[in-house]
Design a protein around this motif. Structure first.
Motif, PDB file in Angstrom:
ATOM      1  N   SER A  90       8.213   0.759   9.378  1.00  0.00           N
ATOM      2  CA  SER A  90       8.674  -0.492   8.783  1.00  0.00           C
ATOM      3  C   SER A  90       8.053  -0.719   7.406  1.00  0.00           C
ATOM      4  N   ALA A  91       6.799  -0.300   7.212  1.00  0.00           N
ATOM      5  CA  ALA A  91       6.147  -0.464   5.914  1.00  0.00           C
ATOM      6  C   ALA A  91       6.848   0.379   4.850  1.00  0.00           C
ATOM      7  N   TRP A  92       7.264   1.587   5.202  1.00  0.00           N
ATOM      8  CA  TRP A  92       7.933   2.446   4.230  1.00  0.00           C
ATOM      9  C   TRP A  92       9.326   1.936   3.909  1.00  0.00           C
ATOM     10  N   ALA A  93      10.002   1.345   4.896  1.00  0.00           N
ATOM     11  CA  ALA A  93      11.316   0.768   4.631  1.00  0.00           C
ATOM     12  C   ALA A  93      11.207  -0.385   3.631  1.00  0.00           C
ATOM     13  N   LEU A  99       1.062   8.249   4.921  1.00  0.00           N
ATOM     14  CA  LEU A  99       2.202   8.666   5.730  1.00  0.00           C
ATOM     15  C   LEU A  99       1.822   8.801   7.199  1.00  0.00           C
ATOM     16  N   ALA A 100       0.551   9.118   7.438  1.00  0.00           N
ATOM     17  CA  ALA A 100       0.100   9.304   8.817  1.00  0.00           C
ATOM     18  C   ALA A 100      -0.185   7.988   9.523  1.00  0.00           C
ATOM     19  N   VAL A 101      -0.657   6.975   8.800  1.00  0.00           N
ATOM     20  CA  VAL A 101      -1.147   5.767   9.482  1.00  0.00           C
ATOM     21  C   VAL A 101      -0.252   4.541   9.298  1.00  0.00           C
ATOM     22  N   THR A 117       0.833  -1.206   0.000  1.00  0.00           N
ATOM     23  CA  THR A 117       0.000   0.000   0.000  1.00  0.00           C
ATOM     24  C   THR A 117       0.863   1.250   0.000  1.00  0.00           C
ATOM     25  N   ALA A 118       1.920   1.238   0.800  1.00  0.00           N
ATOM     26  CA  ALA A 118       2.824   2.389   0.843  1.00  0.00           C
ATOM     27  C   ALA A 118       3.468   2.632  -0.516  1.00  0.00           C
ATOM     28  N   LEU A 119       3.934   1.565  -1.156  1.00  0.00           N
ATOM     29  CA  LEU A 119       4.537   1.693  -2.482  1.00  0.00           C
ATOM     30  C   LEU A 119       3.557   2.298  -3.474  1.00  0.00           C
TER      31      LEU A 119
END
Length: 306
Positions: A174-177, A168-170, A143-145
């Protein structure tokens, strides 16, 4: 959300389940990219207008056959979605009384390796109970990607950037990494970087991941800021490696695109040869009208990128 929009979203949820079940019966997996899955992941009451399903690129011919046999009809000629072409999605009108659309994805904007994208998203995908059935959706990292990639190529909509703000808020660090590693795996680092750096919070995350502004192509930077197609096309031509002849060909396609492309880009060009012929001078005039704004946008990009 109004009652009418709520009813339409419920109908789209039911269509997502029905189409996923149809493809599963033909031995094909698919992922619901946006819609209810994204809304629940972000914890928002989100309006959506179609069903976006991602499939493995090699399954596209089988998927089209299955959809056609079930009464789904492509809204565009098949040429733009040839398996060897660069198009990453094709809309299909679903059977039924309501005019509902399924966008069949074999990739995503900004992704250079759609096969790697499919493997990266399908492996950790999670089931979602929806409309009395079940669909597969990307996990938090997927989802982040997708949130960053969509913000980098928003078209004429401001919704992708709002989705990125919420993501970015929720979503956890670790998901963004993991999303950063996925962007490397599927050759999407430039688009991922452009999308992330649209927002201060995203730029901070990009900095921690080692993604600098140097990874932002000017054409993507302009597209993310909803510059005119004229500006984005000119910037893209300048960025092309190799001899100038390649750039001239790109500019020629921008001015006089193939009929299939024009039908994709301009709904008024669909419905017969006469409507297509009228679309060409209309497109040329649109580029002429955009030139003053395009010059300003290119100057801004030049100051930004040199």
């Amino acid at each position: 959300m109004t009652a009418g929009l709520a009813v339409r979203c419920l109908a789209l949820d039911a269509l997502a389940v029905a189409t996923s079940d149809l493809l599963r019966r033909h031995g094909v997996d698919c992922l619901l990219l946006k819609g209810a899955g994204l809304a629940r992941r972000l914890g928002v009451d989100r309006v959506y207008g179609d069903v976006d399903l991602l499939v493995a690129p090699e399954t596209v011919p089988a998927v089209r056959d299955a959809l056609h046999a079930a009464g789904y009809r492509p809204t565009l000629p098949p040429e733009p979605y040839d398996v060897a072409a660069s198009w990453h999605e094709q809309p299909f009108t679903a059977p039924g009384a309501l005019p509902l659309t399924v966008d069949l994805h074999r990739g995503f904007a900004g992704v250079g390796d759609p096969d790697a994208l499919w493997r990266s998203l399908r492996g950790p995908a999670e089931p979602l109970d929806l409309a009395g059935g079940r669909v597969l959706v990307p996990d938090e990292a997927g989802t982040a990607l997708l949130a960053a990639l969509h913000a980098a190529c928003p078209g004429d909509s401001g919704k992708p950037v709002h989705d990125l703000d919420r993501a970015l808020a929720v979503l956890p660090p670790s998901a963004w990494a993991v999303a950063g590693r996925l962007a490397i795996r599927c050759d999407a680092v430039p688009a991922f970087t452009v999308g992330m750096r649209l927002r201060p919070a995203g730029a901070a995350v990009a900095g921690r991941l080692g993604l600098s502004a140097a990874a932002e192509p000017a054409s993507m930077w302009l597209a993310a800021r909803r510059a005119t197609p004229t500006t984005v096309g000119l910037a893209g031509a300048v960025e092309l490696p190799g001899p100038w002849l390649r750039r001239l060909r790109l500019l020629a396609r921008l001015a006089l695109p193939a009929p299939a492309y024009l039908r994709q880009a301009d709904p008024a060009a669909r419905g017969g040869r006469w409507r297509l012929l009228r679309a060409y001078p209309r497109r040329t005039w649109r580029h002429v009208r955009w030139l003053p704004r395009g010059v300003r946008e290119l100057r801004t990009a030049r100051r930004r990128h040199g």
